[in-house]
Design a protein around this motif. Sequence first.
Motif, PDB file in Angstrom:
ATOM      1  N   LYS A  59       0.856  -1.187   0.000  1.00 29.12           N
ATOM      2  CA  LYS A  59       0.000   0.000   0.000  1.00 29.12           C
ATOM      3  C   LYS A  59       0.891   1.236   0.000  1.00 29.12           C
ATOM      4  CE  LYS A  59      -3.894  -2.082   2.308  1.00 29.12           C
ATOM      5  NZ  LYS A  59      -4.833  -2.018   3.413  1.00 29.12           N
ATOM      6  N   ILE A  60       0.712   2.039  -1.015  1.00 26.57           N
ATOM      7  CA  ILE A  60       1.462   3.288  -1.113  1.00 26.57           C
ATOM      8  C   ILE A  60       0.521   4.408  -0.687  1.00 26.57           C
ATOM      9  CG2 ILE A  60       2.714   4.844  -2.648  1.00 26.57           C
ATOM     10  CD1 ILE A  60       3.243   2.331  -4.410  1.00 26.57           C
ATOM     11  N   LEU A  61       0.850   5.050   0.398  1.00 25.80           N
ATOM     12  CA  LEU A  61      -0.010   6.095   0.932  1.00 25.80           C
ATOM     13  C   LEU A  61       0.708   7.428   0.930  1.00 25.80           C
ATOM     14  CD1 LEU A  61      -1.330   4.157   4.061  1.00 25.80           C
ATOM     15  CD2 LEU A  61      -2.478   4.419   1.857  1.00 25.80           C
ATOM     16  N   ARG A  62      -0.026   8.456   0.584  1.00 22.03           N
ATOM     17  CA  ARG A  62       0.528   9.803   0.656  1.00 22.03           C
ATOM     18  C   ARG A  62       0.686  10.201   2.115  1.00 22.03           C
ATOM     19  NH1 ARG A  62      -1.691  14.009  -3.617  1.00 22.03           N
ATOM     20  NH2 ARG A  62      -0.713  15.294  -2.050  1.00 22.03           N
ATOM     21  N   GLN A  63       1.752  10.879   2.409  1.00 24.07           N
ATOM     22  CA  GLN A  63       1.974  11.343   3.769  1.00 24.07           C
ATOM     23  C   GLN A  63       0.958  12.424   4.127  1.00 24.07           C
ATOM     24  OE1 GLN A  63       5.903  12.813   4.467  1.00 24.07           O
ATOM     25  NE2 GLN A  63       5.737  12.529   6.648  1.00 24.07           N
ATOM     26  N   ASN A  64       0.679  13.308   3.184  1.00 24.90           N
ATOM     27  CA  ASN A  64      -0.304  14.367   3.388  1.00 24.90           C
ATOM     28  C   ASN A  64      -1.413  14.199   2.370  1.00 24.90           C
ATOM     29  OD1 ASN A  64       1.035  16.001   5.439  1.00 24.90           O
ATOM     30  ND2 ASN A  64       2.548  16.389   3.851  1.00 24.90           N
ATOM     31  N   SER A  65      -2.639  14.095   2.852  1.00 23.22           N
ATOM     32  CA  SER A  65      -3.756  13.934   1.929  1.00 23.22           C
ATOM     33  C   SER A  65      -4.229  15.271   1.367  1.00 23.22           C
ATOM     34  CB  SER A  65      -4.911  13.218   2.627  1.00 23.22           C
ATOM     35  OG  SER A  65      -5.322  13.958   3.760  1.00 23.22           O
ATOM     36  N   GLU A  66      -3.792  16.367   1.983  1.00 19.02           N
ATOM     37  CA  GLU A  66      -4.210  17.683   1.514  1.00 19.02           C
ATOM     38  C   GLU A  66      -3.522  18.033   0.196  1.00 19.02           C
ATOM     39  OE1 GLU A  66      -4.234  17.534   5.959  1.00 19.02           O
ATOM     40  OE2 GLU A  66      -2.681  17.245   4.467  1.00 19.02           O
ATOM     41  N   LYS A  67      -4.139  18.898  -0.541  1.00 19.51           N
ATOM     42  CA  LYS A  67      -3.527  19.411  -1.767  1.00 19.51           C
ATOM     43  C   LYS A  67      -2.444  20.420  -1.391  1.00 19.51           C
ATOM     44  CE  LYS A  67      -6.877  18.385  -5.155  1.00 19.51           C
ATOM     45  NZ  LYS A  67      -6.152  17.427  -5.928  1.00 19.51           N
ATOM     46  N   LEU A  68      -1.518  20.640  -2.319  1.00 20.44           N
ATOM     47  CA  LEU A  68      -0.424  21.576  -2.071  1.00 20.44           C
ATOM     48  C   LEU A  68      -0.929  22.969  -1.708  1.00 20.44           C
ATOM     49  CD1 LEU A  68       2.124  20.589  -4.867  1.00 20.44           C
ATOM     50  CD2 LEU A  68       2.235  20.073  -2.429  1.00 20.44           C
ATOM     51  N   GLU A  69      -2.030  23.377  -2.339  1.00 17.76           N
ATOM     52  CA  GLU A  69      -2.598  24.690  -2.041  1.00 17.76           C
ATOM     53  C   GLU A  69      -2.954  24.840  -0.573  1.00 17.76           C
ATOM     54  OE1 GLU A  69      -3.532  22.650  -4.479  1.00 17.76           O
ATOM     55  OE2 GLU A  69      -3.984  23.750  -6.308  1.00 17.76           O
ATOM     56  N   GLN A  70      -3.305  23.736   0.068  1.00 15.45           N
ATOM     57  CA  GLN A  70      -3.667  23.757   1.482  1.00 15.45           C
ATOM     58  C   GLN A  70      -2.441  23.668   2.388  1.00 15.45           C
ATOM     59  OE1 GLN A  70      -6.213  20.333   0.982  1.00 15.45           O
ATOM     60  NE2 GLN A  70      -8.037  21.575   1.410  1.00 15.45           N
ATOM     61  N   LEU A  71      -1.374  23.084   1.884  1.00  6.33           N
ATOM     62  CA  LEU A  71      -0.185  22.857   2.702  1.00  6.33           C
ATOM     63  C   LEU A  71       0.812  24.016   2.657  1.00  6.33           C
ATOM     64  CD1 LEU A  71       0.489  19.137   1.761  1.00  6.33           C
ATOM     65  CD2 LEU A  71      -0.344  19.997   3.948  1.00  6.33           C
ATOM     66  N   ILE A  72       0.842  24.737   1.544  1.00 10.66           N
ATOM     67  CA  ILE A  72       1.834  25.802   1.356  1.00 10.66           C
ATOM     68  C   ILE A  72       1.141  27.147   1.504  1.00 10.66           C
ATOM     69  CG2 ILE A  72       3.506  26.813  -0.235  1.00 10.66           C
ATOM     70  CD1 ILE A  72       3.691  24.011  -1.557  1.00 10.66           C
ATOM     71  N   ILE A  73       1.523  27.881   2.522  1.00  7.85           N
ATOM     72  CA  ILE A  73       0.869  29.156   2.829  1.00  7.85           C
ATOM     73  C   ILE A  73       0.940  30.119   1.655  1.00  7.85           C
ATOM     74  CG2 ILE A  73       1.010  31.213   4.303  1.00  7.85           C
ATOM     75  CD1 ILE A  73       1.964  29.315   6.546  1.00  7.85           C
ATOM     76  N   ASN A  74       2.092  30.212   1.021  1.00 10.66           N
ATOM     77  CA  ASN A  74       2.275  31.131  -0.107  1.00 10.66           C
ATOM     78  C   ASN A  74       2.268  30.367  -1.432  1.00 10.66           C
ATOM     79  OD1 ASN A  74       4.725  29.874   0.412  1.00 10.66           O
ATOM     80  ND2 ASN A  74       5.930  31.644  -0.216  1.00 10.66           N
ATOM     81  N   TYR A  75       1.308  29.474  -1.576  1.00 12.33           N
ATOM     82  CA  TYR A  75       1.264  28.601  -2.750  1.00 12.33           C
ATOM     83  C   TYR A  75       1.280  29.373  -4.063  1.00 12.33           C
ATOM     84  CZ  TYR A  75      -0.168  25.286  -6.256  1.00 12.33           C
ATOM     85  OH  TYR A  75      -0.207  24.534  -7.398  1.00 12.33           O
ATOM     86  N   ASN A  76       0.489  30.431  -4.167  1.00 14.75           N
ATOM     87  CA  ASN A  76       0.424  31.184  -5.432  1.00 14.75           C
ATOM     88  C   ASN A  76       1.783  31.752  -5.809  1.00 14.75           C
ATOM     89  OD1 ASN A  76      -2.273  30.660  -5.949  1.00 14.75           O
ATOM     90  ND2 ASN A  76      -2.956  32.416  -4.744  1.00 14.75           N
ATOM     91  N   GLU A  77       2.522  32.230  -4.830  1.00 13.32           N
ATOM     92  CA  GLU A  77       3.869  32.752  -5.082  1.00 13.32           C
ATOM     93  C   GLU A  77       4.807  31.628  -5.545  1.00 13.32           C
ATOM     94  OE1 GLU A  77       7.450  34.831  -2.495  1.00 13.32           O
ATOM     95  OE2 GLU A  77       5.432  34.779  -1.668  1.00 13.32           O
TER      96      GLU A  77
END
Length: 93
Positions: A59-77
């Motif tokens: 079983k290969i599981l992602r460590q974080n199920s959230e999308k990058l937009e949710q994990l990175i505060i300054n995602y747009n930058e």
Amino acid sequence: RLLARLETIEAQEQLARERFKDRPLVEVVYEDMVTNPQKTFQSLGAFLEVDDIDFTKIKILRQNSEKLEQLIINYNEVRQLLENSRFASCLND
């Protein structure tokens, strides 16, 4: 700064490849395991000389199920910085 850090990581990876060039080496890429686990684990099995790896039981599981937009505060930058660079694939979820 981010691009410089990514370039440093890339250089360190290349240095590791160079250091171990005379030794058996296998590189495993997470994205390859997700998109084609059978091929990836067959390749690993061949490298390790193990014939009975049953990739269907792994079983290969992602460590974080959230999308990058949710994990990175300054995602747009970050996206603007990376989207037209050779590191654009880092933005893939």
